[in-house]
Design an enzyme around this catalytic site. Structure first.
Site, short mmCIF file in Angstrom:
data_model
loop_
_atom_site.label_atom_id
_atom_site.label_comp_id
_atom_site.label_asym_id
_atom_site.label_seq_id
_atom_site.Cartn_x
_atom_site.Cartn_y
_atom_site.Cartn_z
NE ARG A 163 30.55 25.83 8.70
CZ ARG A 163 31.24 25.70 7.57
NH1 ARG A 163 32.45 26.19 7.47
NH2 ARG A 163 30.70 25.08 6.55
NE ARG B 63 29.65 20.25 9.12
CZ ARG B 63 29.01 21.40 9.16
NH1 ARG B 63 28.84 22.02 10.31
NH2 ARG B 63 28.55 21.95 8.06
CD1 TRP C 29 13.67 27.88 6.93
CD2 TRP C 29 12.46 27.09 5.22
NE1 TRP C 29 12.78 26.96 7.43
CE2 TRP C 29 12.02 26.46 6.40
CE3 TRP C 29 11.84 26.74 4.01
CZ2 TRP C 29 11.00 25.52 6.44
CZ3 TRP C 29 10.83 25.79 4.04
CH2 TRP C 29 10.42 25.20 5.23
CG LEU D 215 17.82 4.30 16.65
CD1 LEU D 215 19.09 4.61 17.43
CD2 LEU D 215 18.12 4.28 15.15
NE ARG E 256 21.26 24.29 1.85
CZ ARG E 256 22.12 23.28 1.83
NH1 ARG E 256 21.95 22.30 0.98
NH2 ARG E 256 23.13 23.24 2.66
CG HIS F 220 19.68 16.97 -0.95
ND1 HIS F 220 20.62 17.21 0.03
CD2 HIS F 220 19.52 18.15 -1.60
CE1 HIS F 220 21.01 18.47 -0.03
NE2 HIS F 220 20.35 19.07 -1.02
CG ASP G 97 28.14 19.49 5.26
OD1 ASP G 97 27.39 19.79 4.32
OD2 ASP G 97 29.06 20.23 5.65
C1 FPP Z 1 23.84 18.87 3.73
O1 FPP Z 1 24.49 18.72 2.51
C2 FPP Z 1 22.57 18.20 3.71
C3 FPP Z 1 21.36 18.79 3.90
C4 FPP Z 1 21.21 20.22 4.17
C5 FPP Z 1 20.11 18.03 3.82
C6 FPP Z 1 20.18 16.72 4.49
C7 FPP Z 1 18.98 15.95 4.18
C8 FPP Z 1 18.94 14.65 3.92
C9 FPP Z 1 20.14 13.79 3.91
C10 FPP Z 1 17.68 13.96 3.62
C11 FPP Z 1 16.53 14.25 4.56
C12 FPP Z 1 15.59 13.15 4.47
C13 FPP Z 1 14.69 12.81 5.41
C14 FPP Z 1 14.02 11.53 5.32
C15 FPP Z 1 14.34 13.66 6.55
P1 FPP Z 1 24.75 19.98 1.62
O2 FPP Z 1 23.62 20.12 0.68
O3 FPP Z 1 24.97 21.17 2.51
O4 FPP Z 1 26.05 19.56 0.89
P2 FPP Z 1 27.23 20.50 0.41
O5 FPP Z 1 27.80 21.14 1.64
O6 FPP Z 1 28.15 19.54 -0.23
O7 FPP Z 1 26.63 21.48 -0.54
#
Ligand code: FPP
Length: 231
Positions: free
Chosen positions: A183, A177, A61, A123, A63, A29, A12
């Site tokens: 959460r 987390r 979805w 892993l 977002r 991201h 997160d």
């Molecule tokens: C949460 O941060 C993050 C996500 C919902 C996406 C996580 C995805 C990746 C780290 C990359 C995935 C890549 C691969 C290779 C599968 P947030 O956007 O909710 O952050 P915020 O709470 O600060 O808004």
């Protein structure tokens, strides 16, 4: 040092990390995907058996369309860049979740990474994508009920056997987390029954080897009794 066999991470804080730097959320991201590489290589080095990362939830979805589109592209960018290194390090890639909802090229790139690495014995890097724990339970229960209705098995399911109907059957030892929220957000509800929980304020893009080691160390200081008493 006792290394947890299974570690699950709710990654997160990508958006907030980017915002604090005046960057678009997608930059967070992108950096978060690089953190996946760092953390997977380090978890492998430490001897973790399975690392499960919450990359996209059944709720994501909702977002904005642009962000969803970018998140769908990220597995491609990630594996193009790092699959060679994952192979060299004997890391096996798997996924959990309903992949069918993603665009065909996203599905293809993930399935290719899974098949390329399936013989690897280090892993297991499991990407939870379009995953939701309630949905996982509902699908598993439906499958079981169907087998009972078809007289393929008796109505005698026990706790160990229920795990066989889940996308992720393992018990989680350590759930982390990042970014300060306290959460679980529909992640591995069944599997974390006895997990140790660590909530860190560090945003996922800033999480690194040292942060993972700190979590493993903290895990070692916990007294895990699984409902029993201290021996
Ligand atoms: C949460 O941060 C993050 C996500 C919902 C996406 C996580 C995805 C990746 C780290 C990359 C995935 C890549 C691969 C290779 C599968 P947030 O956007 O909710 O952050 P915020 O709470 O600060 O808004």
């Amino acid at each position: 040092m006792n290394v947890p066999k299974t570690i699950a991470i709710i990654m997160d804080g990508n958006g907030r990390w980017a915002k604090a730097k005046g960057l678009p959320r997608t930059a967070g991201h992108k950096q978060g995907a690089d953190t996946i590489r760092t953390v997977a290589l380090h978890a492998n080095k430490r001897g973790v058996k399975k690392l499960i990362l919450y990359a996209f939830s059944t709720e994501n979805w909702k977002r904005p369309e642009d962000e969803v589109r970018y998140l769908c592209k990220l597995p491609g960018l990630f594996f193009n860049r790092y699959i060679k290194e994952l192979m060299e390090n004997n890391i096996q890639v798997t996924f959990a979740g309903e992949l069918e909802r993603f665009p065909a090229d996203t599905q293809k790139v993930i399935r290719k990474a899974v098949s390329m690495t399936e013989e690897n014995t280090g892993l297991e890097l499991c990407i939870a994508i379009n995953y939701g724990s309630r949905r996982e339970l509902v699908l598993g229960i439906r499958q079981y009920a169907q087998q009972v209705a078809n007289h393929q098995r008796a109505n005698d399911l026990d706790e160990d056997q229920l795990a066989d109907y889940l996308m992720i059957p393992e018990e989680i030892d350590l759930l982390i987390r990042t970014s300060g929220e306290l959460r679980i957000s529909n992640f591995l509800l069944w599997q974390i029954a006895y997990a140790e929980l660590i909530f860190t304020s560090v945003a996922w893009p800033d999480f690194d080897e040292e942060q993972l080691d700190r979590c493993i160390e903290e895990f070692n200081h916990r007294d895990r009794r699984f409902g029993g008493i201290q021996s």
